[in-house]
Design a protein around this motif. Structure first.
Motif, short mmCIF file in Angstrom:
data_model
loop_
_atom_site.label_atom_id
_atom_site.label_comp_id
_atom_site.label_asym_id
_atom_site.label_seq_id
_atom_site.Cartn_x
_atom_site.Cartn_y
_atom_site.Cartn_z
N ALA A 81 -97.11 36.32 16.57
CA ALA A 81 -96.72 37.89 15.81
C ALA A 81 -95.13 38.11 16.16
CB ALA A 81 -97.25 38.76 16.79
N GLY A 82 -94.46 38.74 14.87
CA GLY A 82 -93.17 38.90 15.22
C GLY A 82 -92.36 37.65 14.67
N MET A 99 -102.37 35.38 12.53
CA MET A 99 -101.43 34.97 13.70
C MET A 99 -102.15 33.83 14.45
SD MET A 99 -98.96 37.10 13.12
CE MET A 99 -98.71 38.66 12.22
N LEU A 100 -101.65 32.83 14.82
CA LEU A 100 -102.36 31.72 15.39
C LEU A 100 -102.33 32.09 16.91
CD1 LEU A 100 -100.78 28.53 13.48
CD2 LEU A 100 -102.99 29.69 13.19
N ASN A 101 -101.29 32.32 17.32
CA ASN A 101 -101.28 32.67 18.79
C ASN A 101 -100.75 33.85 19.40
OD1 ASN A 101 -101.57 29.63 19.32
ND2 ASN A 101 -99.37 29.31 18.55
N ASN A 102 -101.03 34.27 20.68
CA ASN A 102 -100.75 35.42 21.09
C ASN A 102 -99.54 35.48 21.81
OD1 ASN A 102 -100.88 34.34 23.87
ND2 ASN A 102 -102.99 35.08 24.00
N GLU A 103 -98.95 36.60 22.34
CA GLU A 103 -97.54 36.48 23.11
C GLU A 103 -97.41 35.31 24.09
OE1 GLU A 103 -99.49 39.11 22.81
OE2 GLU A 103 -98.70 40.53 21.45
N SER A 104 -98.25 34.84 24.65
CA SER A 104 -98.22 33.89 25.65
C SER A 104 -98.22 32.36 25.12
CB SER A 104 -99.20 33.95 26.58
OG SER A 104 -99.45 35.30 27.23
N GLY A 105 -98.47 32.35 23.58
CA GLY A 105 -98.40 31.02 23.07
C GLY A 105 -99.83 30.54 22.81
N VAL A 106 -101.08 31.18 23.57
CA VAL A 106 -102.30 30.77 23.52
C VAL A 106 -103.05 31.09 22.32
CG1 VAL A 106 -104.58 30.90 24.69
CG2 VAL A 106 -102.50 31.01 26.04
N PRO A 107 -103.81 30.27 21.61
CA PRO A 107 -104.55 30.75 20.44
C PRO A 107 -105.37 31.92 20.58
CG PRO A 107 -104.36 28.09 20.95
CD PRO A 107 -104.00 28.96 21.96
N ALA A 164 -95.91 26.69 -9.83
CA ALA A 164 -96.78 25.77 -10.31
C ALA A 164 -97.93 25.96 -10.82
CB ALA A 164 -97.18 24.81 -9.25
N LEU A 165 -98.60 27.24 -10.02
CA LEU A 165 -99.82 27.74 -10.52
C LEU A 165 -99.81 28.62 -11.67
CD1 LEU A 165 -100.97 28.91 -7.04
CD2 LEU A 165 -101.83 27.03 -8.24
N SER A 166 -98.49 28.88 -12.14
CA SER A 166 -98.40 29.91 -13.33
C SER A 166 -99.20 29.46 -14.59
CB SER A 166 -97.02 30.29 -13.44
OG SER A 166 -96.28 29.04 -13.74
N ARG A 167 -99.21 28.04 -14.69
CA ARG A 167 -99.82 27.57 -15.99
C ARG A 167 -101.28 27.10 -15.41
NH1 ARG A 167 -98.26 21.57 -18.76
NH2 ARG A 167 -99.83 21.69 -20.16
N GLY A 168 -102.03 27.75 -16.10
CA GLY A 168 -103.54 27.56 -16.18
C GLY A 168 -104.58 28.22 -14.60
N PHE A 169 -103.49 28.90 -14.01
CA PHE A 169 -104.45 29.26 -12.94
C PHE A 169 -104.01 30.99 -12.82
CE2 PHE A 169 -104.44 25.34 -11.44
CZ PHE A 169 -105.64 24.92 -10.72
N GLY A 170 -104.89 31.81 -12.29
CA GLY A 170 -104.50 33.25 -11.96
C GLY A 170 -105.50 33.52 -10.66
N SER A 171 -105.64 34.77 -10.63
CA SER A 171 -106.40 35.59 -9.56
C SER A 171 -106.06 34.74 -8.18
CB SER A 171 -107.76 35.10 -9.80
OG SER A 171 -108.42 35.90 -11.06
N VAL A 172 -104.85 34.76 -8.07
CA VAL A 172 -104.02 34.03 -6.85
C VAL A 172 -104.31 34.94 -5.67
CG1 VAL A 172 -102.23 33.06 -5.81
CG2 VAL A 172 -102.58 32.74 -8.43
N ALA A 173 -104.58 34.49 -4.73
CA ALA A 173 -104.70 35.11 -3.28
C ALA A 173 -104.03 34.47 -2.24
CB ALA A 173 -106.35 35.43 -2.78
N VAL A 174 -103.14 35.01 -1.56
CA VAL A 174 -102.22 34.23 -0.55
C VAL A 174 -102.35 34.79 0.86
CG1 VAL A 174 -99.75 33.82 0.08
CG2 VAL A 174 -100.45 34.07 -2.29
N LEU A 175 -102.72 33.98 1.71
CA LEU A 175 -102.76 34.20 3.06
C LEU A 175 -101.65 33.74 3.94
CD1 LEU A 175 -104.37 35.46 5.39
CD2 LEU A 175 -105.68 33.26 5.53
N PRO A 176 -100.64 34.32 4.51
CA PRO A 176 -99.53 33.78 5.51
C PRO A 176 -100.13 33.64 6.80
CG PRO A 176 -98.91 36.03 4.34
CD PRO A 176 -100.54 35.99 4.21
N VAL A 177 -99.76 32.37 7.32
CA VAL A 177 -99.94 31.85 8.58
C VAL A 177 -99.10 31.94 9.64
CG1 VAL A 177 -101.05 30.13 9.81
CG2 VAL A 177 -101.95 30.52 7.72
N HIS A 178 -98.85 32.60 10.51
CA HIS A 178 -97.69 32.95 11.37
C HIS A 178 -98.02 32.26 12.69
CE1 HIS A 178 -95.98 36.35 9.23
NE2 HIS A 178 -97.30 36.48 8.80
N GLY A 179 -97.12 31.51 13.33
CA GLY A 179 -97.50 30.83 14.53
C GLY A 179 -97.65 32.07 15.65
#
Length: 255
Positions: A202-203, A228-236, A185-200
């Motif tokens: 680690a792992g 990484m949103l949460n640690n191994e215990s599920g705590v932010p 969708a961004l390929s028309r008219g946009f560039g300099s794209v930066a992507v930040l993955p968000v994980h619930g």
């Protein structure tokens, strides 16, 4: 003593810096909106448009951090738009709220003061659940807010492209398994794209992607280290708590 149940709640965001009234049922604001605001770069004097603003969470969170922006909130649901107005007033944030379908044409946008090539920044959290794989809510407002049709993403990106001036910036959040669709969708008219993955956690695979794109940008795509949103215990994690409480921003928002 009798407890009175109301149709609305008042919820604290940004560690209490932002108090928002929202409906008890239907679509409710959460971490996605605050992460979107924390990923958006805006400075005093910038014209900022929040597409699909709901009760105003992302746009108002951004305005709380970036004082002096010229903020427009666009929302299709008149009831949510009225809540957004009330929330802005209650938090002493100057804003213009526009009742409008993001997929409407340029004339409809212009009639409400949203002219082509007029915005420095657009942020958006479009409906992104795949209708073919996601059982939609029987609540129509919740369904509209969450479930995308085949054309949803392209229509929203098109609206953002039309609104943005040259070198204006779009920031959006989407489900991680739809990243290829976003890049298309961004390929028309946009560039300099930066992507930040968000994980619930680690792992585990990413659950969201936060994306920054520049209208007319020419720099190559950048894939940033995952959040990484949460640690191994599920705590932010502390880093995430700082972001959600308004004490830090994400790399996409850094100049």
């Amino acid at each position: 003593m009798i407890d009175v149940v109301t149709d609305f709640t008042e919820d604290a965001f940004l560690g209490g810096q932002l108090l928002l009234k929202q409906k008890r049922s239907g679509h409710r604001a959460g971490h996605d909106a605050i992460l979107l605001a924390a990923a958006t770069e805006a400075r005093e004097g910038d014209r900022v448009v929040d597409l699909g603003a709901g009760v105003g969470t992302a746009g108002l969170a951004l305005a709380r951090r970036a004082a002096g922006i010229d903020l427009r909130l666009v929302e299709i649901d008149p009831e949510l738009a009225e809540l957004a107005r009330a929330n802005a007033a209650a938090n002493a944030i100057a804003v213009e709220v526009v009742v409008l379908d993001v997929t409407d044409d340029a004339q409809a946008f212009a009639a409400r003061g949203l002219m082509p090539d007029s915005a420095d920044c657009v942020l958006m959290n479009p409906p992104f659940n795949d209708a073919a794989r996601h059982r939609g809510s029987p609540n129509q407002a919740r369904h509209t807010a969450h479930v995308a049709t085949e054309e949803t993403l392209h229509a929203w990106v098109h609206a953002a492209r039309r609104l943005l001036r040259s070198s204006g910036v779009l920031t959006l959040i989407w489900r991680a398994d739809g990243l290829a669709d976003v890049l298309t969708a961004l390929s028309r008219g946009f560039g300099s794209v930066a992507v930040l993955p968000v994980h619930g956690e680690a792992g585990r695979p990413a659950i969201r992607v936060l994306i920054r794109a520049v209208k007319g940008g020419r720099a190559p795509l950048r894939l940033l280290p995952g959040l990484m949103l949460n640690n191994e215990s599920g705590v932010p994690r502390k880093e995430v708590r700082n972001i959600l409480e308004g004490r830090a921003v994400l790399p996409l928002a850094e100049p």
